[in-house]
Design a protein around this motif. Structure first.
Motif, PDB file in Angstrom:
ATOM      1  N   UNK A   1      -2.499  -2.727 -89.064  1.00  0.00           N
ATOM      2  CA  UNK A   1      -1.982  -4.507 -90.015  1.00  0.00           C
ATOM      3  C   UNK A   1      -2.396  -5.938 -89.909  1.00  0.00           C
ATOM      4  N   UNK A   2      -2.657  -5.924 -88.928  1.00  0.00           N
ATOM      5  CA  UNK A   2      -3.110  -7.395 -88.409  1.00  0.00           C
ATOM      6  C   UNK A   2      -1.935  -7.790 -88.501  1.00  0.00           C
ATOM      7  N   UNK A   3      -1.168  -7.243 -87.432  1.00  0.00           N
ATOM      8  CA  UNK A   3       0.511  -7.997 -87.678  1.00  0.00           C
ATOM      9  C   UNK A   3       0.042  -7.880 -85.745  1.00  0.00           C
ATOM     10  N   UNK A   4       1.213  -8.845 -85.101  1.00  0.00           N
ATOM     11  CA  UNK A   4       0.905  -9.557 -83.011  1.00  0.00           C
ATOM     12  C   UNK A   4       2.504  -8.657 -83.251  1.00  0.00           C
ATOM     13  N   UNK A   5       2.732  -8.727 -81.668  1.00  0.00           N
ATOM     14  CA  UNK A   5       4.272  -8.358 -81.275  1.00  0.00           C
ATOM     15  C   UNK A   5       4.899  -9.973 -81.277  1.00  0.00           C
ATOM     16  N   UNK A   6       6.006  -9.338 -82.404  1.00  0.00           N
ATOM     17  CA  UNK A   6       7.337 -10.787 -82.308  1.00  0.00           C
ATOM     18  C   UNK A   6       7.174 -11.380 -80.865  1.00  0.00           C
ATOM     19  N   UNK A   7       7.652 -11.204 -80.212  1.00  0.00           N
ATOM     20  CA  UNK A   7       8.653 -11.572 -79.277  1.00  0.00           C
ATOM     21  C   UNK A   7       8.219 -10.898 -77.808  1.00  0.00           C
ATOM     22  N   UNK A   8       7.071 -10.999 -77.188  1.00  0.00           N
ATOM     23  CA  UNK A   8       6.630  -9.954 -76.119  1.00  0.00           C
ATOM     24  C   UNK A   8       7.575  -9.801 -74.543  1.00  0.00           C
ATOM     25  N   UNK A   9       8.213 -11.403 -74.274  1.00  0.00           N
ATOM     26  CA  UNK A   9       8.795 -11.350 -73.592  1.00  0.00           C
ATOM     27  C   UNK A   9      10.316 -10.541 -73.492  1.00  0.00           C
ATOM     28  N   UNK A  10      10.262  -9.874 -74.843  1.00  0.00           N
ATOM     29  CA  UNK A  10      11.960  -8.951 -75.081  1.00  0.00           C
ATOM     30  C   UNK A  10      10.982  -7.522 -74.889  1.00  0.00           C
ATOM     31  N   UNK A  11      10.073  -7.298 -74.361  1.00  0.00           N
ATOM     32  CA  UNK A  11       9.093  -6.275 -74.344  1.00  0.00           C
ATOM     33  C   UNK A  11       9.050  -5.798 -73.030  1.00  0.00           C
ATOM     34  N   UNK A  12       9.409  -4.605 -72.627  1.00  0.00           N
ATOM     35  CA  UNK A  12       8.549  -4.055 -71.631  1.00  0.00           C
ATOM     36  C   UNK A  12       7.785  -3.044 -70.903  1.00  0.00           C
ATOM     37  N   UNK A  13       6.787  -2.401 -70.193  1.00  0.00           N
ATOM     38  CA  UNK A  13       6.549  -1.766 -70.323  1.00  0.00           C
ATOM     39  C   UNK A  13       6.123  -1.197 -68.981  1.00  0.00           C
ATOM     40  N   UNK A  14       5.823   0.309 -68.356  1.00  0.00           N
ATOM     41  CA  UNK A  14       5.483   1.176 -66.962  1.00  0.00           C
ATOM     42  C   UNK A  14       5.080   2.430 -67.507  1.00  0.00           C
ATOM     43  N   UNK A  15       4.235   2.537 -66.626  1.00  0.00           N
ATOM     44  CA  UNK A  15       3.562   3.897 -66.683  1.00  0.00           C
ATOM     45  C   UNK A  15       4.522   4.749 -65.637  1.00  0.00           C
TER      46      UNK A  15
ATOM     47  N   UNK B   1      -5.847   9.163 -70.775  1.00  0.00           N
ATOM     48  CA  UNK B   1      -6.143   8.302 -71.459  1.00  0.00           C
ATOM     49  C   UNK B   1      -4.977   7.301 -71.950  1.00  0.00           C
ATOM     50  N   UNK B   2      -4.052   8.045 -72.321  1.00  0.00           N
ATOM     51  CA  UNK B   2      -2.460   7.382 -72.375  1.00  0.00           C
ATOM     52  C   UNK B   2      -2.017   6.097 -71.181  1.00  0.00           C
ATOM     53  N   UNK B   3      -2.670   6.333 -70.041  1.00  0.00           N
ATOM     54  CA  UNK B   3      -2.406   4.931 -69.388  1.00  0.00           C
ATOM     55  C   UNK B   3      -3.284   3.858 -69.430  1.00  0.00           C
ATOM     56  N   UNK B   4      -4.912   4.545 -69.891  1.00  0.00           N
ATOM     57  CA  UNK B   4      -5.619   3.503 -69.656  1.00  0.00           C
ATOM     58  C   UNK B   4      -5.502   2.723 -71.184  1.00  0.00           C
ATOM     59  N   UNK B   5      -4.588   3.616 -72.513  1.00  0.00           N
ATOM     60  CA  UNK B   5      -4.812   2.853 -73.277  1.00  0.00           C
ATOM     61  C   UNK B   5      -2.920   1.718 -73.686  1.00  0.00           C
ATOM     62  N   UNK B   6      -2.133   2.257 -73.005  1.00  0.00           N
ATOM     63  CA  UNK B   6      -1.020   1.365 -72.014  1.00  0.00           C
ATOM     64  C   UNK B   6      -1.821  -0.268 -71.365  1.00  0.00           C
ATOM     65  N   UNK B   7      -2.193  -0.197 -70.893  1.00  0.00           N
ATOM     66  CA  UNK B   7      -2.971  -1.599 -69.983  1.00  0.00           C
ATOM     67  C   UNK B   7      -3.523  -2.137 -71.031  1.00  0.00           C
ATOM     68  N   UNK B   8      -5.169  -1.307 -71.637  1.00  0.00           N
ATOM     69  CA  UNK B   8      -5.342  -2.615 -73.204  1.00  0.00           C
ATOM     70  C   UNK B   8      -4.143  -2.830 -74.080  1.00  0.00           C
ATOM     71  N   UNK B   9      -3.139  -2.446 -74.353  1.00  0.00           N
ATOM     72  CA  UNK B   9      -1.906  -2.309 -75.123  1.00  0.00           C
ATOM     73  C   UNK B   9      -1.900  -3.686 -74.667  1.00  0.00           C
ATOM     74  N   UNK B  10      -0.918  -3.233 -73.595  1.00  0.00           N
ATOM     75  CA  UNK B  10       0.019  -4.258 -73.157  1.00  0.00           C
ATOM     76  C   UNK B  10      -0.955  -6.298 -72.198  1.00  0.00           C
ATOM     77  N   UNK B  11      -1.752  -5.548 -72.099  1.00  0.00           N
ATOM     78  CA  UNK B  11      -2.921  -6.801 -71.748  1.00  0.00           C
ATOM     79  C   UNK B  11      -3.075  -7.770 -73.575  1.00  0.00           C
ATOM     80  N   UNK B  12      -3.804  -7.094 -74.185  1.00  0.00           N
ATOM     81  CA  UNK B  12      -3.768  -7.595 -75.779  1.00  0.00           C
ATOM     82  C   UNK B  12      -2.232  -8.341 -76.348  1.00  0.00           C
ATOM     83  N   UNK B  13      -1.776  -7.750 -76.470  1.00  0.00           N
ATOM     84  CA  UNK B  13      -0.865  -8.152 -76.281  1.00  0.00           C
ATOM     85  C   UNK B  13       0.756  -9.350 -76.164  1.00  0.00           C
ATOM     86  N   UNK B  14       0.189  -9.440 -74.590  1.00  0.00           N
ATOM     87  CA  UNK B  14       0.686 -10.327 -73.826  1.00  0.00           C
ATOM     88  C   UNK B  14       2.108  -9.896 -73.269  1.00  0.00           C
TER      89      UNK B  14
END
Length: 466
Positions: free
Chosen positions: A47-61, A81-94
């Motif tokens: 959809x060409x969207x960004x993450x609105x508030x990256x600082x209000x989001x946290x990921x963990x494995x 693969x799921x773990x790798x995608x998590x790392x790539x997605x979090x890195x891309x969207x801050x």
């Protein structure tokens, strides 16, 4: 007419009321783990969207992470693969991410409070049903689906229809040896797996007031097993004392102002609930599940029921299927049920108090011959604290397997930690569905003290039995 605790938090977060009866709620915090998020990020990019508030989001494995060693590769290709995608997605969207080996890594519902991210009055969502855990702080916390994850990432809001309100009053004190796990199992056994459906449950009463924060998290964690969307407990001095020790808390006048607001987060005396249940804590004893859902549970000193003990046709049929799957005979004393394994951990009972309770039972004793007891801390922080307190030595001397890594482990059986077909386990996790801990596995849900005593006895037992 006054407002319930849930209504107060809900109303404070309404951004817009829709004509269809759905409210648009502001979300204070979104937590992510690796299993249920890849499709949300794919939709965001499409959809060409960004993450609105990256600082209000946290990921963990946490779900797929190996626990034998921190440098161990995830064996399952899909999990890897799921773990790798998590790392790539979090890195891309801050988005901040706690990877395996990070000091803040762990089960998502464990690290949120541990890191000081959860506070009274917040709205919190996660792609996991046991987000209800965090309602122990007086937060409105619930699990959401992948499309909803995307919506929150893009807008920091979520559309929802208001839920009904249910109160569970728990007067009396829990007897010695009875825990929050026993309390919630007794409740679900009484009201059933759909007893809270469509409701937000508020727990209150003398027994709840006496619980520690970790015990309150256990209680709220399994609220979802009664079909409820969320469970909540009004914040009090116990809550404030716990939060005061967490990182990132305000200081001085700012802290006092926060606490003053938090004190207002309780149901008004004239608040009206849609459903009310009362459970006398003083009448309870240790509980254990016998079947294949958490409502199929009885006191440890009870016996396996017969299908004819149930009034409804559906309940009788469910009991017949459960007895067949669990390979149990009606009338068997629960204390006569032998187990092959014991699992201590999960978002329900993988905190430091749970490990301490098990260590107290195991101290000076040995795990029964031929039985495997696996202990998996809920977070890297919990493991460090256990080592600092010498609990690792207690576990080692008892012959228990205290794992190096933190995560969901055998609760979800998405890594190598799983039972073999036909194996029976006493487990401190939250679900005992068919195959939950491995294909053909048989799970008896118990509290940490009962898990430890069972490991020593080789059959379902309470510490007092040893």
């Amino acid at each position: 007419m006054g407002s319930t605790l849930a209504q107060k938090v809900w109303d404070a977060h309404v951004v817009r009321q829709g004509g269809s009866g759905e409210d648009l709620l502001y979300v204070d915090l979104q937590l992510l783990h690796e299993v249920n998020t890849p499709q949300a990020f794919d939709a965001l990019r499409a959809a060409g969207r960004t993450v609105r508030r990256p600082g209000l989001t946290l990921g963990t494995e946490d779900h797929n992470t190996p626990t034998l060693a921190l440098d161990r590769i995830i064996a399952d290709p899909a999990g890897r693969r799921q773990a790798q995608l998590m790392r790539e997605n979090c890195a891309q969207f801050g988005i901040p991410l706690h990877r395996l080996g990070d000091p803040g890594q762990g089960i998502v519902h464990v690290i949120g409070p541990e890191l000081g991210l959860v506070r009274p009055g917040m709205t919190i969502v996660c792609c996991d049903s046991h987000t209800t855990t965090l309602g122990a702080f007086g937060a409105l916390a619930f699990g959401i689906g992948a499309s909803q994850v995307e919506h929150v990432l893009a807008t920091q809001t979520l559309g929802m229809r208001p839920l009904r309100n249910m109160v569970v009053d728990i007067p009396g004190r829990l007897p010695q040896g009875v825990t929050a796990k026993d309390l919630v199992l007794a409740l679900i056994a009484r009201i059933g797996t759909a007893g809270g459906q469509g409701h937000i449950v508020e727990y209150r009463g003398e027994a709840v007031d006496a619980l520690s924060m970790e015990a309150r998290m256990t209680l709220c964690n399994m609220t979802v097993e009664a079909g409820s969307r969320a469970g909540m407990i009004a914040p009090d001095e116990t809550t404030f004392a716990y939060l005061a020790q967490r990182p990132g808390m305000p200081q001085g006048a700012a802290w006092e102002a926060e606490v003053a607001y938090w004190r207002s987060l309780r149901s008004d005396d004239d608040a009206v609930f849609d459903r009310s249940v009362t459970l006398d804590a003083s009448t309870l004893s240790p509980y254990v599940s016998w079947g294949t859902n958490p409502a199929q549970a009885v006191p440890l000193d009870g016996r396996v029921p017969a299908p004819g003990d149930f009034a409804g046709e559906a309940e009788r049929a469910a009991a017949e299927r459960a007895l067949s799957y669990m390979d149990l005979r009606p009338g068997t004393a629960m204390r006569d049920v032998a187990v092959d394994a014991v699992f201590l951990g999960s978002c329900t009972n993988g905190r430091i108090e749970d490990l301490r309770a098990a260590a107290e039972v195991l101290r000076g004793r040995r795990v029964a011959d031929g039985l495997h007891m696996m202990i998996v801390p809920g977070s890297a922080g919990v493991r460090r604290q256990a080592v600092d307190e010498g609990l690792d030595r207690v576990f080692a001397e008892a012959g228990a397997d205290f794992r190096a890594g933190a995560g969901c482990s055998m609760c979800a059986a998405l890594n190598e930690d799983r039972l073999r077909p036909g194996q029976r386990a006493a487990s401190t996790n939250n679900r005992n569905f068919e195959g939950r801990q491995g294909k053909g596995s048989r799970t008896h849900i118990v509290s940490p003290p009962v898990a430890a005593a069972t490991a020593v006895a080789g059959r379902l037992a309470a510490p007092a039995d040893l």
